[in-house]
Design an enzyme around this catalytic site. Structure first.
Site, PDB file in Angstrom:
ATOM      1  N   ASN A   9     -31.052  11.608 -20.526  1.00  0.00           N
ATOM      2  CA  ASN A   9     -31.931  10.367 -20.966  1.00  0.00           C
ATOM      3  C   ASN A   9     -33.404  11.124 -20.230  1.00  0.00           C
ATOM      4  O   ASN A   9     -33.708  11.034 -19.112  1.00  0.00           O
ATOM      5  CB  ASN A   9     -31.463   9.346 -20.221  1.00  0.00           C
ATOM      6  CG  ASN A   9     -32.536   8.041 -20.288  1.00  0.00           C
ATOM      7  OD1 ASN A   9     -33.384   8.296 -21.068  1.00  0.00           O
ATOM      8  ND2 ASN A   9     -32.395   7.026 -19.657  1.00  0.00           N
ATOM      9  N   LYS A  11     -36.134   9.760 -20.947  1.00  0.00           N
ATOM     10  CA  LYS A  11     -37.060   8.403 -20.631  1.00  0.00           C
ATOM     11  C   LYS A  11     -38.467   8.768 -21.145  1.00  0.00           C
ATOM     12  O   LYS A  11     -38.545   9.423 -22.398  1.00  0.00           O
ATOM     13  CB  LYS A  11     -37.177   8.305 -19.160  1.00  0.00           C
ATOM     14  CG  LYS A  11     -35.603   8.156 -18.549  1.00  0.00           C
ATOM     15  CD  LYS A  11     -35.830   7.563 -17.094  1.00  0.00           C
ATOM     16  CE  LYS A  11     -34.394   7.533 -16.482  1.00  0.00           C
ATOM     17  NZ  LYS A  11     -34.407   7.089 -15.116  1.00  0.00           N
ATOM     18  N   HIS A  95     -30.285  -0.055 -20.744  1.00  0.00           N
ATOM     19  CA  HIS A  95     -30.727   0.604 -19.460  1.00  0.00           C
ATOM     20  C   HIS A  95     -31.478  -0.330 -18.444  1.00  0.00           C
ATOM     21  O   HIS A  95     -32.056  -1.116 -18.972  1.00  0.00           O
ATOM     22  CB  HIS A  95     -31.707   1.613 -19.890  1.00  0.00           C
ATOM     23  CG  HIS A  95     -31.820   2.949 -18.693  1.00  0.00           C
ATOM     24  ND1 HIS A  95     -32.745   2.283 -17.682  1.00  0.00           N
ATOM     25  CD2 HIS A  95     -31.215   3.908 -18.351  1.00  0.00           C
ATOM     26  CE1 HIS A  95     -32.483   3.366 -16.731  1.00  0.00           C
ATOM     27  NE2 HIS A  95     -31.728   4.332 -17.143  1.00  0.00           N
ATOM     28  N   GLU A  97     -33.960  -0.071 -16.706  1.00  0.00           N
ATOM     29  CA  GLU A  97     -35.308  -0.098 -17.023  1.00  0.00           C
ATOM     30  C   GLU A  97     -35.851  -0.909 -18.253  1.00  0.00           C
ATOM     31  O   GLU A  97     -36.989  -1.834 -18.153  1.00  0.00           O
ATOM     32  CB  GLU A  97     -35.975   1.236 -17.270  1.00  0.00           C
ATOM     33  CG  GLU A  97     -35.852   2.234 -15.807  1.00  0.00           C
ATOM     34  CD  GLU A  97     -35.694   3.481 -16.155  1.00  0.00           C
ATOM     35  OE1 GLU A  97     -35.918   4.028 -17.112  1.00  0.00           O
ATOM     36  OE2 GLU A  97     -35.358   4.232 -15.041  1.00  0.00           O
ATOM     37  N   GLU A 167     -24.558   2.934 -13.954  1.00  0.00           N
ATOM     38  CA  GLU A 167     -25.665   3.221 -13.256  1.00  0.00           C
ATOM     39  C   GLU A 167     -26.151   2.431 -12.066  1.00  0.00           C
ATOM     40  O   GLU A 167     -26.986   1.262 -12.529  1.00  0.00           O
ATOM     41  CB  GLU A 167     -26.869   3.606 -14.268  1.00  0.00           C
ATOM     42  CG  GLU A 167     -26.642   4.577 -15.397  1.00  0.00           C
ATOM     43  CD  GLU A 167     -28.015   5.322 -15.935  1.00  0.00           C
ATOM     44  OE1 GLU A 167     -28.029   6.438 -15.994  1.00  0.00           O
ATOM     45  OE2 GLU A 167     -28.699   4.463 -16.276  1.00  0.00           O
ATOM     46  N   GLY A 173     -33.254   7.867  -9.861  1.00  0.00           N
ATOM     47  CA  GLY A 173     -34.557   8.395  -9.498  1.00  0.00           C
ATOM     48  C   GLY A 173     -34.891   8.306  -8.093  1.00  0.00           C
ATOM     49  O   GLY A 173     -36.122   8.568  -7.902  1.00  0.00           O
ATOM     50  N   SER A 212     -29.168   9.801 -10.132  1.00  0.00           N
ATOM     51  CA  SER A 212     -29.380  10.981  -9.371  1.00  0.00           C
ATOM     52  C   SER A 212     -28.517  12.082  -9.122  1.00  0.00           C
ATOM     53  O   SER A 212     -28.027  12.799  -8.065  1.00  0.00           O
ATOM     54  CB  SER A 212     -29.713  10.419  -7.816  1.00  0.00           C
ATOM     55  OG  SER A 212     -30.964   9.712  -7.785  1.00  0.00           O
TER      56      SER A 212
HETATM   57  P1  13P Z   1     -31.799   9.872 -12.428  1.00  0.00           P
HETATM   58  O1  13P Z   1     -30.860  10.868 -12.833  1.00  0.00           O
HETATM   59  O2  13P Z   1     -33.322  10.428 -12.690  1.00  0.00           O
HETATM   60  O3  13P Z   1     -31.634   9.130 -11.357  1.00  0.00           O
HETATM   61  O4  13P Z   1     -31.701   8.547 -13.704  1.00  0.00           O
HETATM   62  C1  13P Z   1     -30.702   8.287 -14.004  1.00  0.00           C
HETATM   63  C2  13P Z   1     -30.892   7.364 -15.517  1.00  0.00           C
HETATM   64  O5  13P Z   1     -31.330   6.466 -15.220  1.00  0.00           O
HETATM   65  C3  13P Z   1     -30.124   7.940 -16.632  1.00  0.00           C
HETATM   66  O6  13P Z   1     -30.229   6.848 -17.667  1.00  0.00           O
END
Ligand code: 13P
Length: 255
Positions: A9, A11, A95, A97, A167, A173, A212
């Site tokens: 992803n 982003k 997601h 976010e 997740e 992150g 992560s």
């Molecule tokens: P990270 O791997 O940067 O923690 O992000 C995970 C994520 O949100 C994947 O959709």
């Protein structure tokens, strides 16, 4: 037997140059790797470029969001029909976010899920609890509620062929990944919850871990029986790191 899926992803990251370099790097790193489905979800602006760069590649093209309308007066939205035209098949929805910054409710995410299925696309359906919910011991309840939104709206069979990505929000992150054992426990609980409705669907649905995931910790996740791959953020922006994670999945899940 479930087939592992490792998805990147990206982003809101990238430029024409970065997309070109990263996909060329991935094509080289992943040539000849068998036993894992690898997908990438670049920002929607770059799907045309990515489609071209993946024309001779086994890497699956995905995307990060979809609207609940196919066309019409919906300024700024993303149509599943257009995603399909660019060859994007695996579409991330729910997601955290988007749930947080765009106020997407469980019901709205379930609607997107159904709309993707209607158009023959694969939902990569994200669920997961916040730090506070984790601290309060609500992880399983939150995951069940999010999964139930789809099951209640569409029936348990809608999960057939879809991907669930667990997740935990506190692990995204942050570098603070869930331990492989904790992730396994939650994955098993999610699968058991689905099995209450259909053992067959529960047995076959791919459940990825996300949060992560790095080359250093990937193998430990994939060694767990209920972790069928990963949804990778930061480490997906580096060809060598992302390829190492995909290779770890292929290696761990060899029959
Ligand atoms: P990270 O791997 O940067 O923690 O992000 C995970 C994520 O949100 C994947 O959709």
């Amino acid at each position: 037997m479930r087939h592992p899926v490792v998805m990147g992803n990206w982003k809101l990251n990238g430029s024409k140059e970065m997309v070109t370099d990263l996909i060329k790097g991935l094509n080289a790193e992943l040539a000849g790797v068998e036993g894992v489905d690898v997908a990438i979800a670049p920002p929607v602006m770059f799907l045309g470029l990515a489609e071209e760069l993946l024309s001779d590649s086994k890497i699956i093209l995905g995307s990060q969001n979809v609207d609940v309308n196919a066309n019409g007066a919906f300024t700024g939205d993303i149509s599943p029909v257009m995603l399909k035209e660019f060859g994007a098949t695996h579409i991330i929805i729910g997601h955290s976010e988007r749930r947080e910054y765009h106020n997407e409710s469980d019901e709205f995410v379930a609607k997107k899920f159904g709309f993707l299925k209607e158009h023959g696309l694969t939902p990569v359906f994200c669920i997961g609890e916040s730090d506070a919910q984790n601290e309060a011991g609500e992880t399983e309840a939150v995951c069940n509620r999010q999964v139930d939104a789809v099951i209640n709206a569409l029936g348990v069979d809608a999960l057939n062929g879809a991907i669930i990505a667990y997740e935990p929000i506190w692990a995204i992150g942050t570098g603070k990944a869930a331990t492989a054992e904790d992730a396994q426990r939650i994955h098993a609980a999610i699968r058991a919850h689905i099995a209450e409705k259909s053992e067959e669907v529960a047995k076959n649905v791919v459940i990825q871990y996300g949060g992560s995931v790095k080359p250093e910790n990937a193998a430990a996740y994939f060694a767990q029986p209920d972790i069928d791959g990963a949804l990778v953020g930061g480490a997906a922006l580096d060809a060598a790191s992302f390829a190492a994670i995909a290779k770890a999945a292929a290696e761990a899940k060899k029959a």
